[in-house]
Write a protein that holds these residues in place. Structure first.
Motif, mmCIF file in Angstrom:
data_model
loop_
_atom_site.group_PDB
_atom_site.id
_atom_site.type_symbol
_atom_site.label_atom_id
_atom_site.label_comp_id
_atom_site.label_asym_id
_atom_site.label_seq_id
_atom_site.Cartn_x
_atom_site.Cartn_y
_atom_site.Cartn_z
ATOM 1 N N GLY A 103 -16.362 5.280 -0.582
ATOM 2 C CA GLY A 103 -17.109 4.364 -1.444
ATOM 3 C C GLY A 103 -16.880 2.879 -1.171
ATOM 4 O O GLY A 103 -17.850 2.110 -1.047
ATOM 5 N N CYS A 141 -18.791 14.592 -4.411
ATOM 6 C CA CYS A 141 -19.259 13.218 -4.603
ATOM 7 C C CYS A 141 -18.099 12.324 -5.035
ATOM 8 O O CYS A 141 -17.976 11.175 -4.575
ATOM 9 C CB CYS A 141 -20.361 13.160 -5.653
ATOM 10 S SG CYS A 141 -21.885 14.002 -5.188
ATOM 11 N N GLU A 175 -16.809 9.130 -2.988
ATOM 12 C CA GLU A 175 -16.742 7.804 -3.610
ATOM 13 C C GLU A 175 -15.329 7.233 -3.537
ATOM 14 O O GLU A 175 -15.138 6.040 -3.296
ATOM 15 C CB GLU A 175 -17.217 7.880 -5.053
ATOM 16 C CG GLU A 175 -18.713 8.081 -5.220
ATOM 17 C CD GLU A 175 -19.504 6.793 -5.026
ATOM 18 O OE1 GLU A 175 -18.882 5.717 -4.939
ATOM 19 O OE2 GLU A 175 -20.749 6.874 -4.969
ATOM 20 N N GLN A 176 -14.340 8.080 -3.770
ATOM 21 C CA GLN A 176 -12.955 7.605 -3.765
ATOM 22 C C GLN A 176 -12.495 7.206 -2.364
ATOM 23 O O GLN A 176 -11.758 6.227 -2.199
ATOM 24 C CB GLN A 176 -12.045 8.698 -4.326
ATOM 25 C CG GLN A 176 -12.234 8.960 -5.817
ATOM 26 C CD GLN A 176 -11.665 10.299 -6.256
ATOM 27 O OE1 GLN A 176 -10.799 10.866 -5.576
ATOM 28 N NE2 GLN A 176 -12.140 10.819 -7.376
ATOM 29 N N ASP A 215 -19.742 0.189 -0.091
ATOM 30 C CA ASP A 215 -19.998 -1.035 -0.853
ATOM 31 C C ASP A 215 -19.925 -2.275 0.031
ATOM 32 O O ASP A 215 -20.755 -3.182 -0.082
ATOM 33 C CB ASP A 215 -19.006 -1.155 -2.007
ATOM 34 C CG ASP A 215 -19.212 -0.094 -3.074
ATOM 35 O OD1 ASP A 215 -20.276 0.568 -3.043
ATOM 36 O OD2 ASP A 215 -18.325 0.075 -3.930
ATOM 37 N N HIS A 223 -12.810 11.194 -13.435
ATOM 38 C CA HIS A 223 -13.695 12.294 -13.042
ATOM 39 C C HIS A 223 -13.036 13.631 -13.344
ATOM 40 O O HIS A 223 -11.937 13.918 -12.870
ATOM 41 C CB HIS A 223 -14.049 12.219 -11.558
ATOM 42 C CG HIS A 223 -15.228 13.068 -11.213
ATOM 43 N ND1 HIS A 223 -15.116 14.372 -10.767
ATOM 44 C CD2 HIS A 223 -16.557 12.803 -11.281
ATOM 45 C CE1 HIS A 223 -16.327 14.867 -10.560
ATOM 46 N NE2 HIS A 223 -17.217 13.951 -10.870
ATOM 47 N N TYR A 274 -16.557 8.301 -11.028
ATOM 48 C CA TYR A 274 -16.081 9.125 -9.920
ATOM 49 C C TYR A 274 -14.596 8.909 -9.604
ATOM 50 O O TYR A 274 -14.063 9.546 -8.686
ATOM 51 C CB TYR A 274 -16.896 8.838 -8.659
ATOM 52 C CG TYR A 274 -18.262 9.481 -8.648
ATOM 53 C CD1 TYR A 274 -18.413 10.857 -8.762
ATOM 54 C CD2 TYR A 274 -19.414 8.706 -8.509
ATOM 55 C CE1 TYR A 274 -19.663 11.446 -8.746
ATOM 56 C CE2 TYR A 274 -20.669 9.290 -8.482
ATOM 57 C CZ TYR A 274 -20.790 10.655 -8.605
ATOM 58 O OH TYR A 274 -22.034 11.244 -8.587
ATOM 59 N N SER A 275 -13.946 8.044 -10.333
ATOM 60 C CA SER A 275 -12.547 7.704 -10.037
ATOM 61 C C SER A 275 -11.607 8.877 -10.327
ATOM 62 O O SER A 275 -11.940 9.789 -11.096
ATOM 63 C CB SER A 275 -12.117 6.497 -10.863
ATOM 64 O OG SER A 275 -12.066 6.821 -12.247
ATOM 65 N N GLU A 299 -26.448 11.908 -5.379
ATOM 66 C CA GLU A 299 -25.178 12.294 -5.995
ATOM 67 C C GLU A 299 -25.405 12.922 -7.360
ATOM 68 O O GLU A 299 -26.299 12.511 -8.104
ATOM 69 C CB GLU A 299 -24.255 11.079 -6.140
ATOM 70 C CG GLU A 299 -23.812 10.473 -4.819
ATOM 71 C CD GLU A 299 -22.917 9.263 -4.997
ATOM 72 O OE1 GLU A 299 -21.917 9.157 -4.266
ATOM 73 O OE2 GLU A 299 -23.215 8.428 -5.887
ATOM 74 N N PRO A 303 -22.606 15.142 -1.916
ATOM 75 C CA PRO A 303 -23.446 13.982 -1.616
ATOM 76 C C PRO A 303 -24.274 14.216 -0.350
ATOM 77 O O PRO A 303 -23.828 14.889 0.568
ATOM 78 C CB PRO A 303 -22.418 12.871 -1.394
ATOM 79 C CG PRO A 303 -21.215 13.603 -0.847
ATOM 80 C CD PRO A 303 -21.185 14.913 -1.580
ATOM 81 N N LYS A 314 -20.596 3.629 -12.009
ATOM 82 C CA LYS A 314 -20.645 4.815 -11.141
ATOM 83 C C LYS A 314 -19.296 5.029 -10.463
ATOM 84 O O LYS A 314 -18.785 6.158 -10.398
ATOM 85 C CB LYS A 314 -21.759 4.665 -10.097
ATOM 86 C CG LYS A 314 -21.939 5.881 -9.197
ATOM 87 C CD LYS A 314 -23.258 5.830 -8.465
ATOM 88 C CE LYS A 314 -23.258 4.836 -7.335
ATOM 89 N NZ LYS A 314 -22.534 5.366 -6.145
ATOM 90 N N THR A 315 -18.705 3.949 -9.971
ATOM 91 C CA THR A 315 -17.386 4.038 -9.339
ATOM 92 C C THR A 315 -16.338 4.541 -10.320
ATOM 93 O O THR A 315 -15.496 5.389 -9.977
ATOM 94 C CB THR A 315 -16.965 2.659 -8.788
ATOM 95 O OG1 THR A 315 -17.900 2.253 -7.778
ATOM 96 C CG2 THR A 315 -15.571 2.721 -8.177
#
Length: 274
Positions: free
Chosen positions: A115, A107, A111-112, A119, A177, A172-173, A100, A240, A168-169
């Protein structure tokens, strides 16, 4: 008026005229000297400006110079250069490798949307996660936010793997972001603002000092080199990108990263059986 007085008056007038002409000649000479001097100064100033601009142009930028910094590896990393970042349960037999770029909009979308599912998979022990950071967007869309954010992620990783993942989360939120063309991650204060929403990083002076001092800047550059090398090895360029057992994980089209939960679940189950 006598001729004598008339002649004297003419002589005096001629003398005054001579003196005035000499004064005018001196003023003109001084003016010419000033013009010449000003021209020389201007030429020198221009030459000096050009020389300075050339020097500045040839002077290495901050990130170019950072390549020569001493490498500081964050805690919770392994490998010769500390570029192996793996989180998850030791009992997990498979490893999901995630490539990423912090500035990457795709990415952020991944993630949104996917993600939380990713997890849950590693929390349930289905697989470990290995993170590899990229910075190519800084070249494609000129800036330095990818490198700076990756360095900040190194500072978060130095605190704990949990802080790293949560940070990281947050980066990318949807709230934090930025648009790809908006290089907000180059700003240390902005990166710290985002970190203050994360447990373990909020008001963490050690983390903040590492971000401001660029403690992990060299590490970010070395990590980016790993992305480049892996991309060449496994034939991919963008983010990604997901790998498991050295094979790309793709969605229903068989080419691109799965960008929704259904496609990801299907692809990951197939990869786990492989």
């Amino acid at each position: 008026m006598s001729k004598r007085n008339s002649q004297a008056a003419k002589t005096a007038a001629r003398e005054r005229l001579r003196i005035e002409r000499e004064r005018e000649a001196k003023r003109a000479k001084i003016k010419r000297q000033l013009i010449v001097a000003g021209s020389i100064v201007g030429v020198l100033a221009i030459a000096g400006g050009i020389s300075y601009a050339v020097m500045q142009g040839n002077k290495p930028g901050y990130w170019e110079a950072a390549k020569d910094d001493k490498l500081v590896k964050p805690a919770n990393t392994t490998g010769e250069n500390g570029t192996t970042v793996v989180v998850g349960k030791d009992s997990a037999k498979k490893t999901l490798v995630m490539y990423e770029d912090p500035r990457c909009p795709a990415c952020a979308q991944f993630e949104q949307v996917v993600g939380p599912t990713v997890d849950k998979g590693f929390e349930d022990g289905k697989y470990k996660i290995q993170f590899v950071g990229a910075t190519f967007i800084d070249n494609n869309v000129p800036g330095e936010g990818s490198k700076n954010a990756l360095s900040a992620l190194g500072a978060a990783l130095n605190v704990s793997p949990e802080a790293f993942l949560k940070y990281k989360t947050a980066l990318y939120s949807t709230k934090y972001h930025p648009e790809e063309t908006e290089d907000k991650f180059k700003d240390d204060d902005y990166l710290i603002e985002v970190a203050n929403t994360v447990d373990g990083l909020k008001n963490n002076k050690q983390f903040q000092t590492a971000v401001k001092d660029g403690t992990y800047d060299k590490w970010a550059l070395v990590m980016s080199e790993k992305f480049d090398a892996d991309g060449e090895k496994y034939k991919f360029q963008g983010t990604p990108t997901l790998l498991m057992d050295e094979k790309k994980i793709t969605g229903s089209d068989g080419e691109n990263t799965p960008m929704n939960v259904a496609d990801f679940n299907k692809a990951i189950e197939t990869a786990l059986k492989g």
